[in-house]
Write an enzyme that holds these catalytic residues in place. Structure first.
Site, mmCIF file in Angstrom:
data_model
loop_
_atom_site.group_PDB
_atom_site.id
_atom_site.type_symbol
_atom_site.label_atom_id
_atom_site.label_comp_id
_atom_site.label_asym_id
_atom_site.label_seq_id
_atom_site.Cartn_x
_atom_site.Cartn_y
_atom_site.Cartn_z
ATOM 1 N N THR A 96 0.820 -1.216 0.000
ATOM 2 C CA THR A 96 0.000 0.000 0.000
ATOM 3 C C THR A 96 0.856 1.270 0.000
ATOM 4 O O THR A 96 1.982 1.267 0.536
ATOM 5 C CB THR A 96 -0.899 -0.009 1.261
ATOM 6 O OG1 THR A 96 -1.499 1.265 1.433
ATOM 7 C CG2 THR A 96 -0.114 -0.324 2.530
ATOM 8 N N ASP A 97 0.275 2.337 -0.515
ATOM 9 C CA ASP A 97 0.980 3.636 -0.472
ATOM 10 C C ASP A 97 1.119 4.139 0.965
ATOM 11 O O ASP A 97 1.900 5.052 1.236
ATOM 12 C CB ASP A 97 0.280 4.681 -1.350
ATOM 13 C CG ASP A 97 -1.186 4.937 -1.006
ATOM 14 O OD1 ASP A 97 -1.681 4.379 -0.008
ATOM 15 O OD2 ASP A 97 -1.837 5.700 -1.758
ATOM 16 N N GLU A 98 0.353 3.547 1.890
ATOM 17 C CA GLU A 98 0.399 4.052 3.273
ATOM 18 C C GLU A 98 1.735 3.776 3.963
ATOM 19 O O GLU A 98 2.038 4.389 4.977
ATOM 20 C CB GLU A 98 -0.753 3.461 4.083
ATOM 21 C CG GLU A 98 -2.088 3.787 3.445
ATOM 22 C CD GLU A 98 -3.258 3.831 4.397
ATOM 23 O OE1 GLU A 98 -3.054 3.701 5.608
ATOM 24 O OE2 GLU A 98 -4.380 4.010 3.896
ATOM 25 N N TYR A 120 -1.948 -0.164 11.076
ATOM 26 C CA TYR A 120 -2.128 -0.866 9.793
ATOM 27 C C TYR A 120 -0.917 -0.631 8.889
ATOM 28 O O TYR A 120 -0.308 -1.573 8.379
ATOM 29 C CB TYR A 120 -3.416 -0.387 9.090
ATOM 30 C CG TYR A 120 -3.412 -0.676 7.611
ATOM 31 C CD1 TYR A 120 -3.481 -1.993 7.142
ATOM 32 C CD2 TYR A 120 -3.295 0.350 6.655
ATOM 33 C CE1 TYR A 120 -3.432 -2.281 5.775
ATOM 34 C CE2 TYR A 120 -3.247 0.071 5.302
ATOM 35 C CZ TYR A 120 -3.317 -1.236 4.867
ATOM 36 O OH TYR A 120 -3.259 -1.510 3.521
ATOM 37 N N LYS A 124 1.887 -3.297 7.423
ATOM 38 C CA LYS A 124 2.171 -3.527 6.002
ATOM 39 C C LYS A 124 3.647 -3.243 5.699
ATOM 40 O O LYS A 124 4.279 -3.961 4.927
ATOM 41 C CB LYS A 124 1.273 -2.648 5.124
ATOM 42 C CG LYS A 124 -0.189 -3.055 5.091
ATOM 43 C CD LYS A 124 -0.438 -4.462 4.571
ATOM 44 C CE LYS A 124 -0.196 -4.597 3.078
ATOM 45 N NZ LYS A 124 -0.468 -6.009 2.629
HETATM 46 O O1 DAU Z 1 -4.095 4.047 0.380
HETATM 47 C C1 DAU Z 1 -4.344 2.683 0.254
HETATM 48 C C2 DAU Z 1 -5.146 2.273 1.442
HETATM 49 O O2 DAU Z 1 -6.445 2.802 1.269
HETATM 50 C C3 DAU Z 1 -5.202 0.781 1.671
HETATM 51 O O3 DAU Z 1 -3.925 0.302 1.923
HETATM 52 C C4 DAU Z 1 -6.104 0.475 2.864
HETATM 53 O O4 DAU Z 1 -6.213 -0.910 3.044
HETATM 54 C C5 DAU Z 1 -7.456 1.079 2.626
HETATM 55 O O5 DAU Z 1 -8.276 0.876 3.758
HETATM 56 C C6 DAU Z 1 -7.350 2.557 2.312
HETATM 57 O O6 DAU Z 1 -6.980 3.303 3.494
HETATM 58 P P1 DAU Z 1 -7.659 4.694 3.843
HETATM 59 O O7 DAU Z 1 -7.573 4.928 5.287
HETATM 60 O O8 DAU Z 1 -7.188 5.767 2.931
HETATM 61 O O9 DAU Z 1 -9.181 4.324 3.404
HETATM 62 P P2 DAU Z 1 -10.586 4.652 4.048
HETATM 63 O O10 DAU Z 1 -11.620 4.236 3.044
HETATM 64 O O11 DAU Z 1 -10.731 4.143 5.425
HETATM 65 O O12 DAU Z 1 -10.566 6.253 4.134
HETATM 66 C C7 DAU Z 1 -10.357 7.046 2.982
HETATM 67 C C8 DAU Z 1 -10.381 8.497 3.409
HETATM 68 O O13 DAU Z 1 -11.697 8.840 3.872
HETATM 69 C C9 DAU Z 1 -9.453 8.806 4.565
HETATM 70 O O14 DAU Z 1 -8.889 10.099 4.366
HETATM 71 C C10 DAU Z 1 -10.349 8.807 5.788
HETATM 72 C C11 DAU Z 1 -11.681 9.288 5.222
HETATM 73 N N1 DAU Z 1 -12.872 8.710 5.896
HETATM 74 C C12 DAU Z 1 -12.944 7.363 6.047
HETATM 75 C C13 DAU Z 1 -14.043 6.783 6.648
HETATM 76 C C14 DAU Z 1 -14.123 5.275 6.820
HETATM 77 C C15 DAU Z 1 -13.901 9.553 6.318
HETATM 78 O O15 DAU Z 1 -13.842 10.785 6.157
HETATM 79 N N2 DAU Z 1 -14.982 8.970 6.928
HETATM 80 C C16 DAU Z 1 -15.099 7.617 7.116
HETATM 81 O O16 DAU Z 1 -16.120 7.167 7.686
#
Ligand code: DAU
Length: 309
Positions: A96-98, A120, A124
């Site tokens: 992942t880019d993270e 997380y 990774k």
């Molecule tokens: O960047 C790649 C990564 O993307 C993967 O390695 C991870 O497995 C994947 O979960 C994802 O991580 P993020 O933390 O970026 O994804 P998430 O969908 O949880 O959140 C995306 C963005 O949206 C992040 O800036 C947080 C925001 N968010 C997330 C949730 C769940 C919100 O504003 N509200 C929310 O309820």
């Protein structure tokens, strides 16, 4: 062959399209279970492993990091051991880019230092490092891909895009963390898979390849885009308390993968449209998920979360 533990986000419905495909088979198993991994590899004469198996959700890793360390590091070690022991052709490790951490300007290249900031991302990064160490120490044929945020069909609705789409369809609030100005590179899942496929066939052993669209979108604009497509009011957006340690921005330089002939084919708007359409047409898939374990998670994650003015 799909080898999957089917934890909360795993679902055999995701493999429905493959049910009648004679080239597909399924084994339920944990990548941390070394004896089962070894047996399946021998019995099924596996030559190549693609390691998509991981605990992936940042918010969950904040509540309970243990399963992330177990699956994303120890599980990766088990697969590397098997690759080494049975002389497999190659192992592609999906990362992942993270692992690069928050990138406030410019874009990450594959040789950049790792600065993971969530349990997380750190798990990774640990998996990536053990892969590289196996390659250096034992010559194990491993290649790493580092992808940005995937969107598209069959994504468990804890991730922000399917969460927002399915909430909006039910006229429920869209919980946007902080000020909503964090940026992500949302790529269509098919582009991500094509990138991995390119690496599988052409990637150089011991190398790392970034996979992303190169387009950064603010979360607030992603949320508004979803509401616009569904013809729902922006008043559904609810600003809530931020994620602890929330990375503001990731950005990938994908020049290295592009030099193998790969290119991202879906612009953000097209990717979002396809994704919204799929969830609108496939309620059968997500409605049953949004009960049981999911409800408990939702309550724990959002129930007492502070709503911001
Ligand atoms: O960047 C790649 C990564 O993307 C993967 O390695 C991870 O497995 C994947 O979960 C994802 O991580 P993020 O933390 O970026 O994804 P998430 O969908 O949880 O959140 C995306 C963005 O949206 C992040 O800036 C947080 C925001 N968010 C997330 C949730 C769940 C919100 O504003 N509200 C929310 O309820």
């Amino acid at each position: 062959m799909v080898y999957d533990k089917l934890t909360y986000a795993g679902n055999l419905d995701n493999l429905r399209d493959l049910e009648d495909n004679p080239r597909h088979s399924f084994v339920r198993g944990d990548i941390c279970d070394m004896s089962l991994v070894d047996r399946v590899i021998q019995e099924e004469q596996i030559s190549t492993i693609l390691n998509f198996a991981a605990e992936t959700h940042v918010d969950r890793s904040i509540f309970e990091p243990g399963s992330f360390i177990q699956t994303d590091i120890y599980g990766t070690y088990v697969l590397l051991e098997a690759t080494k022991k049975f002389g497999l052709d190659r192992m592609i490790h999906i990362s992942t880019d993270e692992v690069y951490g928050e990138v406030m300007s410019g874009s990450s290249v594959e040789s950049d230092p790792l600065r993971p900031r969530s349990p997380y991302a750190a798990s990774k990064a640990g998996g990536d490092l053990i892969c590289l160490a196996y390659h250096t120490t034992y010559g194990t044929p491993v290649v790493i891909t580092r992808g940005s945020n995937s969107i598209g069909p069959y994504q468990y609705p804890e991730k922000v895009v399917p969460l927002f789409i399915t909430n909006a369809l039910d006229d429920l609030p869209l919980p946007l963390y902080g000020d909503g100005s964090q940026m992500r590179d949302y790529q269509y899942i098919i582009d991500h898979c094509e990138g991995i496929d390119t690496v599988l066939h052409q990637g150089k052993i011991g190398e790392i390849y970034n996979v992303g669209s190169g387009v950064e979108i603010r979360n607030i604009d992603m949320a508004k885009g979803i509401l616009r497509l569904l013809k729902k009011p922006e008043s559904l957006i609810q600003y809530v308390e931020d994620r602890p340690g929330h990375d503001r921005r990731y950005s990938l330089d994908t020049t290295k993968l592009q030099s193998l002939g790969w290119g991202s084919r879906h612009a953000f708007q097209e990717a979002l449209e396809k994704t919204v359409k799929w969830y609108t047409e496939n309620e059968w898939w997500w409605r049953k998920i949004k009960s049981g374990e999911y409800k408990e998670w939702y309550e724990r994650q959002y129930g007492k979360r502070k709503i911001l003015p």
